[in-house]
Motif scaffolding. Structure first.
Motif, PDB file in Angstrom:
ATOM      1  N   VAL A 230       0.844  -1.198   0.000  1.00 42.10           N
ATOM      2  CA  VAL A 230       0.000   0.000   0.000  1.00 42.10           C
ATOM      3  C   VAL A 230       0.876   1.244   0.000  1.00 42.10           C
ATOM      4  N   SER A 231       0.495   2.238  -0.803  1.00 42.35           N
ATOM      5  CA  SER A 231       1.241   3.491  -0.806  1.00 42.35           C
ATOM      6  C   SER A 231       1.115   4.164   0.560  1.00 42.35           C
ATOM      7  N   PRO A 232       2.230   4.722   1.090  1.00 45.04           N
ATOM      8  CA  PRO A 232       2.210   5.346   2.409  1.00 45.04           C
ATOM      9  C   PRO A 232       1.147   6.440   2.541  1.00 45.04           C
ATOM     10  N   VAL A 233       0.860   7.125   1.414  1.00 42.38           N
ATOM     11  CA  VAL A 233      -0.160   8.181   1.479  1.00 42.38           C
ATOM     12  C   VAL A 233      -1.494   7.596   1.934  1.00 42.38           C
ATOM     13  N   ILE A 234      -1.809   6.412   1.411  1.00 42.57           N
ATOM     14  CA  ILE A 234      -3.057   5.756   1.797  1.00 42.57           C
ATOM     15  C   ILE A 234      -3.016   5.438   3.289  1.00 42.57           C
ATOM     16  N   ALA A 235      -1.829   4.982   3.741  1.00 40.27           N
ATOM     17  CA  ALA A 235      -1.686   4.667   5.162  1.00 40.27           C
ATOM     18  C   ALA A 235      -2.039   5.874   6.013  1.00 40.27           C
ATOM     19  N   GLY A 236      -1.592   7.062   5.575  1.00 40.01           N
ATOM     20  CA  GLY A 236      -1.939   8.260   6.336  1.00 40.01           C
ATOM     21  C   GLY A 236      -3.422   8.576   6.231  1.00 40.01           C
ATOM     22  N   LEU A 237      -3.935   8.488   5.011  1.00 39.68           N
ATOM     23  CA  LEU A 237      -5.330   8.886   4.790  1.00 39.68           C
ATOM     24  C   LEU A 237      -6.317   8.015   5.569  1.00 39.68           C
ATOM     25  N   ILE A 238      -6.029   6.707   5.676  1.00 39.38           N
ATOM     26  CA  ILE A 238      -6.991   5.868   6.396  1.00 39.38           C
ATOM     27  C   ILE A 238      -7.126   6.329   7.844  1.00 39.38           C
TER      28      ILE A 238
ATOM     29  N   CYS B  28      13.558  -1.658  10.370  1.00 38.22           N
ATOM     30  CA  CYS B  28      12.346  -1.051  10.899  1.00 38.22           C
ATOM     31  C   CYS B  28      12.653   0.349  11.422  1.00 38.22           C
ATOM     32  N   ASN B  29      13.767   0.475  12.138  1.00 33.98           N
ATOM     33  CA  ASN B  29      14.158   1.763  12.694  1.00 33.98           C
ATOM     34  C   ASN B  29      14.468   2.771  11.590  1.00 33.98           C
ATOM     35  N   ALA B  30      15.187   2.315  10.563  1.00 31.88           N
ATOM     36  CA  ALA B  30      15.527   3.219   9.464  1.00 31.88           C
ATOM     37  C   ALA B  30      14.254   3.750   8.811  1.00 31.88           C
ATOM     38  N   ARG B  31      13.290   2.871   8.631  1.00 32.22           N
ATOM     39  CA  ARG B  31      12.046   3.302   7.997  1.00 32.22           C
ATOM     40  C   ARG B  31      11.250   4.224   8.923  1.00 32.22           C
ATOM     41  N   ALA B  32      11.220   3.881  10.219  1.00 33.71           N
ATOM     42  CA  ALA B  32      10.462   4.696  11.166  1.00 33.71           C
ATOM     43  C   ALA B  32      11.001   6.117  11.196  1.00 33.71           C
ATOM     44  N   MET B  33      12.326   6.261  11.121  1.00 33.03           N
ATOM     45  CA  MET B  33      12.912   7.598  11.176  1.00 33.03           C
ATOM     46  C   MET B  33      12.808   8.315   9.843  1.00 33.03           C
ATOM     47  N   GLY B  34      12.732   7.557   8.771  1.00 35.22           N
ATOM     48  CA  GLY B  34      12.787   8.189   7.455  1.00 35.22           C
ATOM     49  C   GLY B  34      11.445   8.365   6.780  1.00 35.22           C
ATOM     50  N   GLU B  35      10.388   7.820   7.358  1.00 31.02           N
ATOM     51  CA  GLU B  35       9.099   7.836   6.666  1.00 31.02           C
ATOM     52  C   GLU B  35       8.626   9.272   6.386  1.00 31.02           C
ATOM     53  N   PHE B  36       8.181   9.494   5.153  1.00 34.00           N
ATOM     54  CA  PHE B  36       7.700  10.824   4.796  1.00 34.00           C
ATOM     55  C   PHE B  36       6.201  10.847   4.490  1.00 34.00           C
ATOM     56  N   GLY B  37       5.799  10.016   3.514  1.00 35.89           N
ATOM     57  CA  GLY B  37       4.445  10.118   2.967  1.00 35.89           C
ATOM     58  C   GLY B  37       3.338   9.987   3.990  1.00 35.89           C
ATOM     59  N   ALA B  38       3.331   8.878   4.703  1.00 37.18           N
ATOM     60  CA  ALA B  38       2.245   8.619   5.648  1.00 37.18           C
ATOM     61  C   ALA B  38       2.220   9.680   6.737  1.00 37.18           C
ATOM     62  N   VAL B  39       3.406  10.033   7.222  1.00 39.62           N
ATOM     63  CA  VAL B  39       3.498  11.008   8.300  1.00 39.62           C
ATOM     64  C   VAL B  39       3.056  12.387   7.818  1.00 39.62           C
TER      65      VAL B  39
END
Lengths: 335, 291
Positions: B115-123, B213-224
């Motif tokens: 799933v695209s991170p944008v969707i993750a945020g939108l839900i 997991c940590n790298a992604r948690a710190m780097g996530e842009f779209g959903a956040v």
């Protein structure tokens, strides 16, 4: 063991960050649109100082910026703004209608339709104006790439679109010709960014396009920040009167006990200090007598037509042009 | 098999690679990596230090930057342990037990990858936003989720969900459960078996998953970005702060933030290589032992 220590640390951090919010000074969240960033950075400092002198209270102002439509959407979805300083009244009307967090008659609460400063739309071109752009008619010529953001998400983009339409309707005398003109113009648009600042970056940083349709203040700012030797501002004969309104989001301000602060914050925009700063950051002040004459001299003379005059108000303009299935959807085909 | 492989490796180069194809490929790969990875990384550093070390330092110690770093660390500190616990439980259940709906569970774990991170945020906006399912209830009880830290953590949880589980499932399957059964038959309880036998066996793989997991948690842009509300100094994580400062023509500030993220990437890469090596060693010795 390790897990327990970790859990303790997490709890401690969460507790700390929560307690910080409890003991901190009163804060005001100002949700604004893209090009006001620099203006409010300085204005907030001035207001905090003024408020401290008057009341002795320390306050904090938080800022959030983005495309005007996107910001309005966030407020509707629950972003708790104490004050809104957006690009156009329609977005605030939407917030009033969808959330009931402020009265529908909000625009009558402050002078000048609640717009302490106004703006307009101008053209930014590359130094020396290689494509010879002087007025709106030059934007529909073949081989001229025009950069403007998406009117569905950006307030500035809606002004751009309406300014072009208003020009064409006045020049050619009817709506069909205006529609045709705007259609030709958007054929020349290679990229629709979601906000005004995104478009400026596309044009200025990435070097795409020949003309940027920009907020007047955004154009001046880009020229100043990024090099007067790179760009020229071209002022068309007619453009749009962009009324950029401000208001208190009543329900939020009441809930967080910031109504007095929020009102003072907005009233201060109309004060000599606020008006002077607005002009400094290239907004046309409501009361020019408070501004520095040198700042005023930078504003070129042009005829500014209002949205009410040509389109019968924002509600109508929005329904006809930008709603799903509206004129913009008819004329714009992505390339 | 082993003999042919060894013989193959000793064949003279001129026979297996008459046109110098090997060198062409290596050059091409290096050129592409240089162009698309090393050059941009170098640009980040050049831009960050464009106005000198002092400006760089001032950008990093600006209150808004510090707030962004704090929020990013807090987010990682909360999401990584949670996804780790979830990952171990899920991987354990899937690798060790048979139950109906196992394939559905596997597919669901993979969902955030597809799933695209944008969707993750939108839900989350649709569920917890003011106009969403729980919007009225939340605002009545004065609970802020969207456009506040909890929303950012939820969105990050969503995108980092599969990392640990995905890493552990194949590992647990490969290790097999003979040692665990031996422990059980010798009288160890389930917990004791897990901590004495399973955990030591999977520790490198587990760390590897935690690291990614940590790298992604710190780097996530779209959903956040969708759930943040972009309030300066409050709900901007480091990646969002990079965008905000870039949009404000503060290029040094923006690239200074980006250099931190790049540094994180490099550190991650080094640790990742080390973990991969350790894991391979362990698996190899385990295989030798079982043979």
């Amino acid at each position: 063991m390790k897990l327990i220590t970790l859990a303790k640390t997490v709890i401690l951090i969460v507790a700390l960050s929560v307690s910080f919010q409890v003991i901190a000074d009163r804060t005001l969240l100002n949700v604004s649109y893209d090009p006001t960033r620099e203006f409010y950075q300085e204005y907030n400092k001035a207001f905090i100082k003024d408020w401290k002198e008057k009341t002795g209270e320390d306050v904090q102002i938080q800022q959030s910026h983005g495309g005007a439509g996107k910001q309005a959407r966030a407020v509707i979805d629950g972003l708790e703004a104490d004050v809104l300083t957006l690009a156009l009244s329609y977005d605030i009307d939407q917030i009033a209608a969808k959330t009931g967090k402020l009265d529908k008659s909000w625009q009558k609460r402050l002078p000048n339709n609640s717009a302490p400063y106004t703006s307009t739309i101008v053209f930014l071109v590359r130094k020396g104006n290689p494509k010879g752009v002087t007025d709106w008619t030059d934007l529909v010529k073949e081989g001229v790439a025009v950069i403007t953001p998406n009117p569905k998400t950006s307030g500035g983009a809606r002004y751009n679109y309406l300014a072009a339409w208003a020009f064409a309707e006045k020049k050619y005398g009817n709506k069909e010709a205006a529609k045709d003109f705007v259609k030709k113009l958007y054929k020349n648009v290679p990229i629709l960014d979601s906000g005004a600042r995104g478009s400026t970056t596309t044009f200025v940083q990435r070097g795409i396009g020949d003309v940027l349709l920009a907020w007047e203040n955004e154009a001046f700012l880009a020229v100043n920040q990024l090099g007067p030797d790179q760009f020229d501002i071209i002022v068309p004969q007619t453009s749009i009167l962009a009324e950029t309104p401000v208001t208190v989001l009543d329900k939020v301000a009441e809930k967080s006990g910031t109504r007095d602060l929020a009102e003072a914050y907005l009233n201060h925009l109309y004060s000599p200090v606020g008006q002077k700063l607005a002009a400094k950051y290239y907004y046309r002040p409501f009361k020019p007598e408070f501004a520095d004459p040198k700042d005023l001299a930078r504003f070129p003379k042009l005829e500014r037509v209002s949205v009410d005059e040509i389109f019968g108000g924002w509600e109508k303009a929005q329904a006809t042009h930008f709603a799903d299935g509206g004129t913009f959807d008819e004329i714009y085909a992505p390339q | 098999m082993k003999i042919t492989a060894a013989a193959h490796a000793h064949k003279p180069l001129s026979l297996s690679d008459p046109d110098g194809f090997k060198y062409l490929l290596i050059t091409l790969t290096l050129a592409i990596i240089g162009l698309f990875l090393v050059l941009p990384l170098a640009t980040v550093l050049t831009e960050a230090f464009a106005k000198g070390w002092l400006t760089y330092r001032d950008s990093l110690t600006h209150p808004d930057t510090l707030a962004a770093i704090r929020l990013t660390l807090l987010t990682a500190l909360i999401t990584v342990p949670l996804t780790t616990m979830f990952g171990v439980c899920a991987a354990w259940a899937i690798a060790r037990f048979e139950f109906s709906g196992k394939n559905v569970l596997l597919t669901l774990i993979d969902l955030p990858f597809s799933v695209s991170p944008v969707i993750a945020g939108l839900i989350y906006v649709l569920v917890f936003g003011a106009q969403g399912w729980f919007g009225t209830w939340l605002s009545d009880h004065d609970i802020k989720i969207i456009f506040a830290v909890p929303g950012i953590i939820l969105a990050t949880l969503f995108v980092t969900f599969p990392f640990v589980a995905r890493e552990l499932i194949p590992l647990l399957q490969e290790i097999g459960h003979e040692e665990e059964e031996a422990a059980l038959s010798l009288g160890a309880g389930s917990w004791k078996m897990f901590f004495k036998i399973t955990l030591p066996n999977i520790k490198w793989g587990l760390l590897y998953g935690v690291l990614l997991c940590n790298a992604r948690a710190m780097g996530e842009f779209g959903a956040v970005s969708v759930v943040s509300g972009h309030i300066r100094g409050l709900t901007n994580t480091l990646p969002l702060h990079v965008e905000v400062t870039y949009n404000e023509y503060d290029f040094v500030g923006s690239f200074a933030g980006a250099s931190l993220l790049a540094g994180l990437a490099v550190v991650t890469l080094v640790i990742k290589t080390f973990l991969e090596w350790r894991q391979a060693q362990d698996l190899k010795s385990a295989r030798v032992a079982s043979e």
